[in-house]
Design a protein around this motif. Structure first.
Motif, PDB file in Angstrom:
ATOM      1  N   ALA A  49      -7.002  -4.514   8.004  1.00  0.00           N
ATOM      2  CA  ALA A  49      -6.780  -3.245   8.709  1.00  0.00           C
ATOM      3  C   ALA A  49      -5.307  -3.079   9.058  1.00  0.00           C
ATOM      4  N   ILE A  50      -4.809  -1.869   8.908  1.00  0.00           N
ATOM      5  CA  ILE A  50      -3.475  -1.498   9.367  1.00  0.00           C
ATOM      6  C   ILE A  50      -3.704  -0.748  10.673  1.00  0.00           C
ATOM      7  N   ILE A  51      -3.195  -1.308  11.757  1.00  0.00           N
ATOM      8  CA  ILE A  51      -3.494  -0.778  13.087  1.00  0.00           C
ATOM      9  C   ILE A  51      -2.228  -0.247  13.741  1.00  0.00           C
ATOM     10  N   ARG A  52      -2.369   0.935  14.324  1.00  0.00           N
ATOM     11  CA  ARG A  52      -1.261   1.547  15.062  1.00  0.00           C
ATOM     12  C   ARG A  52      -1.806   2.112  16.365  1.00  0.00           C
ATOM     13  N   ASN A  53      -1.209   1.719  17.452  1.00  0.00           N
ATOM     14  CA  ASN A  53      -1.661   2.158  18.781  1.00  0.00           C
ATOM     15  C   ASN A  53      -3.152   1.889  18.993  1.00  0.00           C
ATOM     16  N   GLY A  54      -3.607   0.747  18.493  1.00  0.00           N
ATOM     17  CA  GLY A  54      -4.990   0.342  18.701  1.00  0.00           C
ATOM     18  C   GLY A  54      -6.008   0.995  17.790  1.00  0.00           C
ATOM     19  N   LYS A  55      -5.575   1.810  16.831  1.00  0.00           N
ATOM     20  CA  LYS A  55      -6.505   2.490  15.936  1.00  0.00           C
ATOM     21  C   LYS A  55      -6.204   2.125  14.489  1.00  0.00           C
ATOM     22  N   GLN A  59     -13.688  -5.049  14.626  1.00  0.00           N
ATOM     23  CA  GLN A  59     -13.947  -6.308  15.323  1.00  0.00           C
ATOM     24  C   GLN A  59     -13.122  -7.465  14.782  1.00  0.00           C
ATOM     25  N   LEU A  60     -12.966  -7.524  13.470  1.00  0.00           N
ATOM     26  CA  LEU A  60     -12.338  -8.675  12.834  1.00  0.00           C
ATOM     27  C   LEU A  60     -10.921  -8.415  12.331  1.00  0.00           C
ATOM     28  N   ASN A  61     -10.580  -7.152  12.096  1.00  0.00           N
ATOM     29  CA  ASN A  61      -9.306  -6.731  11.496  1.00  0.00           C
ATOM     30  C   ASN A  61      -9.133  -7.218  10.066  1.00  0.00           C
ATOM     31  N   LEU A  62     -10.111  -7.921   9.543  1.00  0.00           N
ATOM     32  CA  LEU A  62     -10.023  -8.500   8.207  1.00  0.00           C
ATOM     33  C   LEU A  62     -11.433  -8.687   7.651  1.00  0.00           C
ATOM     34  N   VAL A  84      -5.382   2.916  10.951  1.00  0.00           N
ATOM     35  CA  VAL A  84      -4.763   4.054  10.269  1.00  0.00           C
ATOM     36  C   VAL A  84      -4.757   3.874   8.751  1.00  0.00           C
ATOM     37  N   GLY A  85      -5.184   2.712   8.308  1.00  0.00           N
ATOM     38  CA  GLY A  85      -5.245   2.437   6.881  1.00  0.00           C
ATOM     39  C   GLY A  85      -5.787   1.040   6.645  1.00  0.00           C
ATOM     40  N   VAL A  86      -6.001   0.719   5.389  1.00  0.00           N
ATOM     41  CA  VAL A  86      -6.513  -0.596   5.018  1.00  0.00           C
ATOM     42  C   VAL A  86      -5.783  -1.058   3.767  1.00  0.00           C
ATOM     43  N   LEU A  87      -5.299  -2.278   3.806  1.00  0.00           N
ATOM     44  CA  LEU A  87      -4.666  -2.893   2.655  1.00  0.00           C
ATOM     45  C   LEU A  87      -5.739  -3.688   1.928  1.00  0.00           C
ATOM     46  N   CYS A  88      -5.975  -3.368   0.662  1.00  0.00           N
ATOM     47  CA  CYS A  88      -7.092  -3.967  -0.083  1.00  0.00           C
ATOM     48  C   CYS A  88      -6.600  -4.780  -1.283  1.00  0.00           C
ATOM     49  N   PHE A  89      -7.122  -5.972  -1.380  1.00  0.00           N
ATOM     50  CA  PHE A  89      -6.894  -6.838  -2.554  1.00  0.00           C
ATOM     51  C   PHE A  89      -8.256  -7.076  -3.175  1.00  0.00           C
ATOM     52  N   GLU A  90      -8.396  -6.771  -4.458  1.00  0.00           N
ATOM     53  CA  GLU A  90      -9.708  -6.844  -5.105  1.00  0.00           C
ATOM     54  C   GLU A  90      -9.645  -7.644  -6.396  1.00  0.00           C
ATOM     55  N   THR A  91     -10.715  -8.380  -6.662  1.00  0.00           N
ATOM     56  CA  THR A  91     -10.883  -9.073  -7.930  1.00  0.00           C
ATOM     57  C   THR A  91     -11.854  -8.279  -8.772  1.00  0.00           C
ATOM     58  N   ILE A  92     -11.434  -7.923  -9.972  1.00  0.00           N
ATOM     59  CA  ILE A  92     -12.249  -7.093 -10.856  1.00  0.00           C
ATOM     60  C   ILE A  92     -12.733  -7.916 -12.038  1.00  0.00           C
TER      61      ILE A  92
END
Length: 72
Positions: A54-60, A19-22, A62-70
Motif C-alpha cells: 500500500a502507498i499511504i498518504r495522511n493515513g489513507k 490492516q497489513l499494508n502488504l 492512495v495507491g498500491v505498488l504491485c509485483f506479480e509473477t505471471i
C-alpha cells in the motif's frame, strides 16, 4: 497499463491492505485477500503470485505498488 479496482469490487483486498499494508500471495488464485478479483483479473492475466504494498498518504491508501509473477 494500470488496472483500477475499487473497494466495492474487492472489500477483502482493501481490508487486508489497511490492516497489513502488504499482501503476499504465493498462490494468488487461492489467497483469501485476492479472491475478490480472481476471475476478472488474476486468471485473465495468468498471475500466479503477487506482492502488493500500500502507498499511504495522511493515513489513507492512495495507491498500491504491485509485483506479480505471471505464468504462460
Amino acid at each position: 497499463k494500470g488496472w483500477t479496482i475499487t473497494r466495492a469490487q474487492a472489500p477483502n483486498y482493501f481490508q487486508a491492505l489497511e490492516q497489513l499494508n502488504l499482501i503476499i500471495a504465493n498462490d494468488a488464485l487461492t489467497n483469501a485477500h485476492t479472491i475478490d478479483f480472481r476471475d476478472k483479473y488474476l486468471k485473465e492475466k495468468n498471475i500466479k503470485s503477487l506482492l502488493d504494498a500500500a502507498i499511504i498518504r495522511n493515513g489513507k491508501i492512495v495507491g498500491v505498488l504491485c509485483f506479480e509473477t505471471i505464468t504462460k
